[in-house]
Design a protein around this motif. Sequence first.
Motif, PDB file in Angstrom:
ATOM      1  N   LEU A   1       0.843  -1.215  -0.038  1.00 59.58           N
ATOM      2  CA  LEU A   1      -0.008   0.044   0.019  1.00 59.58           C
ATOM      3  C   LEU A   1       0.914   1.261  -0.221  1.00 59.58           C
ATOM      4  O   LEU A   1       0.552   2.313  -0.598  1.00 59.58           O
ATOM      5  CB  LEU A   1      -1.152  -0.061   1.211  1.00 59.58           C
ATOM      6  CG  LEU A   1      -2.170  -0.874   1.322  1.00 59.58           C
ATOM      7  CD1 LEU A   1      -2.722  -1.118   2.561  1.00 59.58           C
ATOM      8  CD2 LEU A   1      -3.202  -0.719   0.162  1.00 59.58           C
ATOM      9  N   LEU A   2       1.988   1.374   0.749  1.00 57.83           N
ATOM     10  CA  LEU A   2       2.756   2.421   0.847  1.00 57.83           C
ATOM     11  C   LEU A   2       3.659   2.513  -0.251  1.00 57.83           C
ATOM     12  O   LEU A   2       3.929   3.810  -0.820  1.00 57.83           O
ATOM     13  CB  LEU A   2       3.701   2.201   2.076  1.00 57.83           C
ATOM     14  CG  LEU A   2       3.195   2.367   3.338  1.00 57.83           C
ATOM     15  CD1 LEU A   2       4.252   1.944   4.671  1.00 57.83           C
ATOM     16  CD2 LEU A   2       2.397   3.624   3.634  1.00 57.83           C
ATOM     17  N   LEU A   3       4.003   1.471  -0.844  1.00 56.55           N
ATOM     18  CA  LEU A   3       4.668   1.630  -2.422  1.00 56.55           C
ATOM     19  C   LEU A   3       3.885   2.251  -3.283  1.00 56.55           C
ATOM     20  O   LEU A   3       4.156   2.938  -4.238  1.00 56.55           O
ATOM     21  CB  LEU A   3       5.336   0.274  -2.846  1.00 56.55           C
ATOM     22  CG  LEU A   3       6.324  -0.309  -1.965  1.00 56.55           C
ATOM     23  CD1 LEU A   3       6.749  -1.854  -2.173  1.00 56.55           C
ATOM     24  CD2 LEU A   3       7.857   0.381  -2.287  1.00 56.55           C
TER      25      LEU A   3
ATOM     26  N   LEU B   1      -0.702   8.208   5.696  1.00 51.61           N
ATOM     27  CA  LEU B   1       0.789   8.302   5.323  1.00 51.61           C
ATOM     28  C   LEU B   1       0.711   8.840   3.967  1.00 51.61           C
ATOM     29  O   LEU B   1       1.383   9.924   3.545  1.00 51.61           O
ATOM     30  CB  LEU B   1       1.767   7.434   5.298  1.00 51.61           C
ATOM     31  CG  LEU B   1       2.001   6.658   6.857  1.00 51.61           C
ATOM     32  CD1 LEU B   1       2.885   5.499   6.590  1.00 51.61           C
ATOM     33  CD2 LEU B   1       2.566   7.759   7.585  1.00 51.61           C
ATOM     34  N   THR B   2      -0.353   8.676   3.179  1.00 56.31           N
ATOM     35  CA  THR B   2      -0.454   9.265   1.787  1.00 56.31           C
ATOM     36  C   THR B   2      -0.838  10.727   2.081  1.00 56.31           C
ATOM     37  O   THR B   2      -0.415  11.514   1.087  1.00 56.31           O
ATOM     38  CB  THR B   2      -1.346   8.484   0.885  1.00 56.31           C
ATOM     39  OG1 THR B   2      -1.021   6.919   0.868  1.00 56.31           O
ATOM     40  CG2 THR B   2      -1.684   8.974  -0.464  1.00 56.31           C
TER      41      THR B   2
ATOM     42  N   HIS C   1       0.111  12.731   4.183  1.00 54.58           N
ATOM     43  CA  HIS C   1       1.383  13.401   4.504  1.00 54.58           C
ATOM     44  C   HIS C   1       2.250  13.605   3.418  1.00 54.58           C
ATOM     45  O   HIS C   1       2.838  14.722   3.309  1.00 54.58           O
ATOM     46  CB  HIS C   1       1.723  12.678   5.691  1.00 54.58           C
ATOM     47  CG  HIS C   1       3.449  13.221   6.025  1.00 54.58           C
ATOM     48  ND1 HIS C   1       3.705  14.300   6.464  1.00 54.58           N
ATOM     49  CD2 HIS C   1       4.564  12.373   5.889  1.00 54.58           C
ATOM     50  CE1 HIS C   1       4.890  14.425   6.900  1.00 54.58           C
ATOM     51  NE2 HIS C   1       5.590  13.281   6.323  1.00 54.58           N
ATOM     52  N   HIS C   2       2.459  12.419   2.411  1.00 53.42           N
ATOM     53  CA  HIS C   2       3.457  12.295   1.615  1.00 53.42           C
ATOM     54  C   HIS C   2       3.033  13.382   0.389  1.00 53.42           C
ATOM     55  O   HIS C   2       3.800  13.969  -0.149  1.00 53.42           O
ATOM     56  CB  HIS C   2       3.354  10.918   1.054  1.00 53.42           C
ATOM     57  CG  HIS C   2       4.357  10.653   0.110  1.00 53.42           C
ATOM     58  ND1 HIS C   2       5.625  10.744  -0.123  1.00 53.42           N
ATOM     59  CD2 HIS C   2       4.076  10.400  -1.293  1.00 53.42           C
ATOM     60  CE1 HIS C   2       6.167  10.634  -1.221  1.00 53.42           C
ATOM     61  NE2 HIS C   2       5.230  10.393  -1.955  1.00 53.42           N
ATOM     62  N   ARG C   3       1.767  13.146   0.030  1.00 56.80           N
ATOM     63  CA  ARG C   3       1.345  13.896  -1.225  1.00 56.80           C
ATOM     64  C   ARG C   3       0.994  15.523  -0.764  1.00 56.80           C
ATOM     65  O   ARG C   3       1.187  16.342  -1.642  1.00 56.80           O
ATOM     66  CB  ARG C   3       0.051  13.542  -1.786  1.00 56.80           C
ATOM     67  CG  ARG C   3       0.472  12.012  -2.389  1.00 56.80           C
ATOM     68  CD  ARG C   3      -0.836  11.438  -3.129  1.00 56.80           C
ATOM     69  NE  ARG C   3      -0.619  10.017  -3.528  1.00 56.80           N
ATOM     70  CZ  ARG C   3      -1.581   9.215  -4.186  1.00 56.80           C
ATOM     71  NH1 ARG C   3      -2.811   9.615  -4.069  1.00 56.80           N
ATOM     72  NH2 ARG C   3      -1.235   8.097  -4.677  1.00 56.80           N
ATOM     73  N   TYR C   4       0.456  15.710   0.209  1.00 57.56           N
ATOM     74  CA  TYR C   4      -0.378  16.927   0.733  1.00 57.56           C
ATOM     75  C   TYR C   4       0.334  17.747   1.654  1.00 57.56           C
ATOM     76  O   TYR C   4      -0.150  18.691   2.389  1.00 57.56           O
ATOM     77  CB  TYR C   4      -1.723  17.153   0.868  1.00 57.56           C
ATOM     78  CG  TYR C   4      -2.164  16.480  -0.502  1.00 57.56           C
ATOM     79  CD1 TYR C   4      -2.317  17.006  -1.587  1.00 57.56           C
ATOM     80  CD2 TYR C   4      -2.791  15.189  -0.420  1.00 57.56           C
ATOM     81  CE1 TYR C   4      -2.847  16.264  -2.838  1.00 57.56           C
ATOM     82  CE2 TYR C   4      -3.471  14.413  -1.343  1.00 57.56           C
ATOM     83  CZ  TYR C   4      -3.461  15.163  -2.568  1.00 57.56           C
ATOM     84  OH  TYR C   4      -4.159  14.382  -3.602  1.00 57.56           O
ATOM     85  N   ASN C   5       1.633  17.234   2.319  1.00 61.55           N
ATOM     86  CA  ASN C   5       2.260  17.652   3.347  1.00 61.55           C
ATOM     87  C   ASN C   5       1.414  17.990   4.627  1.00 61.55           C
ATOM     88  O   ASN C   5       1.714  18.796   5.560  1.00 61.55           O
ATOM     89  CB  ASN C   5       2.896  19.019   3.147  1.00 61.55           C
ATOM     90  CG  ASN C   5       4.041  19.384   4.127  1.00 61.55           C
ATOM     91  OD1 ASN C   5       4.600  18.508   4.753  1.00 61.55           O
ATOM     92  ND2 ASN C   5       4.271  20.771   4.186  1.00 61.55           N
TER      93      ASN C   5
ATOM     94  N   ALA D   1      -1.857  13.376  11.478  1.00 60.88           N
ATOM     95  CA  ALA D   1      -2.475  12.080  11.038  1.00 60.88           C
ATOM     96  C   ALA D   1      -2.258  10.910  11.355  1.00 60.88           C
ATOM     97  O   ALA D   1      -3.375   9.969  11.561  1.00 60.88           O
ATOM     98  CB  ALA D   1      -1.686  12.237   9.415  1.00 60.88           C
ATOM     99  N   LEU D   2      -1.153  10.536  12.233  1.00 57.22           N
ATOM    100  CA  LEU D   2      -1.235   9.307  13.132  1.00 57.22           C
ATOM    101  C   LEU D   2      -2.095   9.232  14.149  1.00 57.22           C
ATOM    102  O   LEU D   2      -2.806   8.202  14.410  1.00 57.22           O
ATOM    103  CB  LEU D   2       0.236   9.183  13.453  1.00 57.22           C
ATOM    104  CG  LEU D   2       1.341   8.939  12.467  1.00 57.22           C
ATOM    105  CD1 LEU D   2       2.720   8.743  12.941  1.00 57.22           C
ATOM    106  CD2 LEU D   2       1.040   7.657  11.755  1.00 57.22           C
ATOM    107  N   HIS D   3      -2.194  10.306  14.795  1.00 60.42           N
ATOM    108  CA  HIS D   3      -3.464  10.471  15.779  1.00 60.42           C
ATOM    109  C   HIS D   3      -4.771  10.082  15.440  1.00 60.42           C
ATOM    110  O   HIS D   3      -5.348   9.503  16.090  1.00 60.42           O
ATOM    111  CB  HIS D   3      -3.341  11.848  16.655  1.00 60.42           C
ATOM    112  CG  HIS D   3      -4.464  11.915  17.813  1.00 60.42           C
ATOM    113  ND1 HIS D   3      -4.230  11.361  18.674  1.00 60.42           N
ATOM    114  CD2 HIS D   3      -5.557  12.739  17.855  1.00 60.42           C
ATOM    115  CE1 HIS D   3      -5.037  11.809  19.558  1.00 60.42           C
ATOM    116  NE2 HIS D   3      -5.976  12.501  18.897  1.00 60.42           N
TER     117      HIS D   3
END
Length: 385
Positions: free
Chosen positions: A36-38, A341-342, A344-348, A354-356
């Motif tokens: 999923l992360l890849l 995480l997506t 976070h990764h794509r849109y900062n 996000a984890l919370h």
Amino acid sequence: MHLNPAPVAHTTAGGTHRLSVAVIGGSLTGPITALLLLRAGIDVTVYEATPASAPLGGGLIGLEHTALDVLDRLDIPQREFIAYDSETIRQVAVRDRQPEQTVLRTYPGRNTTWTLLHRALAARVPAGVLRKGMRVTGLTHHAGRPVLRFTDGHTKTADLVVFADGRSSTGRRLLDPGRQLHYAGYVAHRGTAPCIPRPGLRDFVRLEPCPGAQFNVAPVPGGCDWTFYLGCTAADYEQRFGAEPIRRVFALPRHITPAARAHVDEQADHLLPPDHAAVVHATTTRMAVPVLDIDPPTRMVWPVGGGHAVLLGDALAPVRPHTARGANNGIEQAAGLAAALTQHHRYNADLPAALHGWQRRHLPTAVAAVRQGPVIGDKLGLGAR
């Protein structure tokens, strides 16, 4: 729970640093998390303690529609890991070794086996992503980033460590050591027989011969998979399988003593219809799994320096098999984590927030499954109250 607000590495418009994720555990939840992360473009490496030369295998797993949908999104066709598409559960009351009453139920999902699903996942993990024979011994941090330590002396730095390393999780021992496993007082004896109890078997069948015993059987390629739940004291477990239950959380074929085999055969002859007892006798290779409980988790995320570590699946909260939530919890949590995480990764998106949010959505379901197990066990007369 308040998460450490310290800044973590992330992808910015200037591309200064990509989020790096280390996944611990190469069974099912770990590879699904990695895939999923890849797909989201996140750097990930999976570390599995078992060496490449070790034989692997496992029994029947029920996957609900939410988990099946995650596998659909990974473009894994169901025909690759679902051999029989029946959704029927036949719940059979047995008296004097004869079926007395059958109730039909519908399972909201499909049955697979660990072996079939693991094979489908392993075929899709890119070369170099999975590293076997890498057993974690410690977790520290350096320059604000989590650092994993392995038995061979190597270290690995990441921004996020995902522990998906099963019931005897090293991650849980490091992050949440107050929550210990407790033996529930009964054992899931299991095996795969080269035959089926009756011609044309396609459904999942649950036999209930008496309080304190249950026998499940379902078709798999080449025969059938069965699980026989029987009460067992901790002392008897240690005598039959060579170690106490919380130390030997899986009794592999090499641990099955003649006394353990004879005990299961005798109980099958005493409790089960003759055709089902014959399936047990015909099973050459067997395993045994002590049923374990744990205190409900209170969190899923821990700050490590300026980064984080998380627990998910059985590493977070192993549940009794009667709940049918073990694999489902892990897959659903993995999908939720990948979504967070997506963003976070794509849109900062802010990573601690996000984890919370991920924890807030998935923790109640994990807690409910942990609490449900003993309730179901009591109804079946299984385990110590």
